[in-house]
Motif scaffolding. Structure first.
Motif, PDB file in Angstrom:
ATOM      1  N   ARG A 136     -29.943 -34.843 -21.898  1.00  0.00           N
ATOM      2  CA  ARG A 136     -30.524 -34.938 -23.249  1.00  0.00           C
ATOM      3  C   ARG A 136     -29.874 -36.042 -24.074  1.00  0.00           C
ATOM      4  O   ARG A 136     -28.655 -36.252 -24.006  1.00  0.00           O
ATOM      5  CB  ARG A 136     -30.365 -33.609 -23.969  1.00  0.00           C
ATOM      6  CG  ARG A 136     -31.171 -32.494 -23.340  1.00  0.00           C
ATOM      7  CD  ARG A 136     -30.933 -31.195 -24.077  1.00  0.00           C
ATOM      8  NE  ARG A 136     -31.859 -30.166 -23.648  1.00  0.00           N
ATOM      9  CZ  ARG A 136     -31.569 -29.241 -22.725  1.00  0.00           C
ATOM     10  NH1 ARG A 136     -30.400 -29.235 -22.134  1.00  0.00           N
ATOM     11  NH2 ARG A 136     -32.482 -28.335 -22.392  1.00  0.00           N
ATOM     12  N   MET A 214     -38.114 -40.755 -21.602  1.00  0.00           N
ATOM     13  CA  MET A 214     -37.696 -39.432 -22.111  1.00  0.00           C
ATOM     14  C   MET A 214     -38.801 -38.849 -22.996  1.00  0.00           C
ATOM     15  O   MET A 214     -39.587 -39.580 -23.593  1.00  0.00           O
ATOM     16  CB  MET A 214     -36.408 -39.561 -22.940  1.00  0.00           C
ATOM     17  CG  MET A 214     -35.233 -40.098 -22.159  1.00  0.00           C
ATOM     18  SD  MET A 214     -33.704 -40.158 -23.130  1.00  0.00           S
ATOM     19  CE  MET A 214     -34.008 -41.565 -24.186  1.00  0.00           C
ATOM     20  N   GLU A 217     -37.972 -33.002 -26.900  1.00  0.00           N
ATOM     21  CA  GLU A 217     -37.816 -31.570 -26.618  1.00  0.00           C
ATOM     22  C   GLU A 217     -37.773 -30.772 -27.916  1.00  0.00           C
ATOM     23  O   GLU A 217     -38.262 -29.648 -27.994  1.00  0.00           O
ATOM     24  CB  GLU A 217     -36.526 -31.326 -25.832  1.00  0.00           C
ATOM     25  CG  GLU A 217     -36.359 -29.867 -25.449  1.00  0.00           C
ATOM     26  CD  GLU A 217     -35.094 -29.626 -24.648  1.00  0.00           C
ATOM     27  OE1 GLU A 217     -35.204 -29.243 -23.477  1.00  0.00           O
ATOM     28  OE2 GLU A 217     -33.997 -29.836 -25.194  1.00  0.00           O
ATOM     29  N   ARG A 240     -35.429 -35.622 -23.685  1.00  0.00           N
ATOM     30  CA  ARG A 240     -34.909 -35.194 -22.388  1.00  0.00           C
ATOM     31  C   ARG A 240     -35.471 -36.057 -21.259  1.00  0.00           C
ATOM     32  O   ARG A 240     -36.673 -36.418 -21.280  1.00  0.00           O
ATOM     33  CB  ARG A 240     -35.310 -33.731 -22.186  1.00  0.00           C
ATOM     34  CG  ARG A 240     -34.477 -33.056 -21.165  1.00  0.00           C
ATOM     35  CD  ARG A 240     -34.560 -31.568 -21.206  1.00  0.00           C
ATOM     36  NE  ARG A 240     -33.614 -31.040 -20.236  1.00  0.00           N
ATOM     37  CZ  ARG A 240     -33.571 -29.824 -19.808  1.00  0.00           C
ATOM     38  NH1 ARG A 240     -34.412 -28.927 -20.288  1.00  0.00           N
ATOM     39  NH2 ARG A 240     -32.693 -29.446 -18.906  1.00  0.00           N
TER      40      ARG A 240
END
Ligand SMILES: C[S@@+](CC[C@H](N)C(=O)[O-])C[C@H]1O[C@@H](n2cnc3c(N)ncnc32)[C@H](O)[C@@H]1O
Length: 243
Positions: A136, A214, A217, A240
């Motif tokens: 993350r 990514m 999230e 993430r």
């Protein structure tokens, strides 16, 4: 070559004292709790680690932390506190550190220190490059306070006190901003300092994250995970990498 302002030795020496309000337990502890949780027992990398305001308490909570920091004087201040945090002195958009991390984080509006969109995109890519699968990237960043600028107004105060007055100016065509600081010292003299930044919207951050592979999230208004709303002045966002 970075577009960032370089923080000098005098600024580094004064940093912890001048930023005392950001070391206050009610400010720092929720951030540390949040980051310890997301590190999930794995190692963490802080971009723009500064003097270790967040990294030092994270290490005390058992997280192995590495850092990247542009300013050698800032990194020196951190080294005086601990030798347990390896720091690479370099640009967070391009510098690499050894290892693979479950968490990369960039706090206190420091993404804005990169003053071009290309460098901010490179920074997201650099974060992703350091993450393990499923890792993350956490960013704490202000939401540009455009609503404080009525038409015709050139500057808005962000702090006015006995010892310090600060004003922001923004250029809405280029997303460039400057924070102007006037400090009154105990001998009565007043000094002026300025710092430059590029302001960036949450949605633009999401696009940068996507370019880096990514996905978003979660997005919160603060470290205690308060809901992010249209009135939020800041956000803590988590992207993430695919597991
Ligand atoms: C507001 S301070 C935050 C420091 C620390 N993360 C904290 O929360 O106290 C911003 C930091 O970003 C660093 N910085 C600015 N541009 C940078 C860059 N391009 N790469 C790495 N660090 C940078 C500055 O030297 C400074 O230490």
């Amino acid at each position: 070559m970075t577009s960032s302002d370089l923080w000098d030795a005098e600024t580094a020496e004064r940093y912890d004292e001048a930023s005392a309000f950001m070391f206050a337990p009610d400010v720092l502890e929720p951030a540390v709790d949040f980051l310890v949780d997301l590190a999930g027992g794995g190692p963490a990398l802080e971009l723009a680690i500064g003097t270790g305001r967040v990294a030092v308490p994270l290490v005390e909570r058992g997280v192995a932390v590495s850092g990247i920091e542009l300013s050698a004087p800032m990194a020196d201040q951190l080294l005086r506190k601990t030798r347990d945090i390896p720091v690479v002195v370099g640009d967070m958009a391009t510098s690499t550190v050894p290892g693979e991390f479950s968490l990369v984080y960039l706090v206190w509006n420091s993404l804005g220190n990169l003053r071009t969109q290309a460098e901010q995109v490179a920074c997201f890519r650099n974060a992703a490059r350091h993450l393990a699968p499923g890792g993350r990237f956490v960013v704490e960043l202000w939401v540009p306070g455009i609503r404080r600028f009525p038409p015709g107004q050139v500057a808005v105060p962000f702090h006015v006190g006995e010892h310090h007055a600060g004003f922001d100016t923004l250029d809405m065509t280029t997303q460039q901003g400057t924070s102007h600081h006037y400090r009154r010292h105990s001998d009565g003299t007043v000094t002026y300092g300025a710092s430059n930044f590029r302001y960036v919207w949450p949605a633009e951050c999401d696009l940068m994250a996507q370019l880096a592979g990514m996905n978003l999230e979660g997005r919160f208004a603060d470290w205690s995970r308060a809901p992010f709303t249209q009135d939020s002045e800041s956000h803590v966002s988590v992207w993430r990498t695919p597991a």
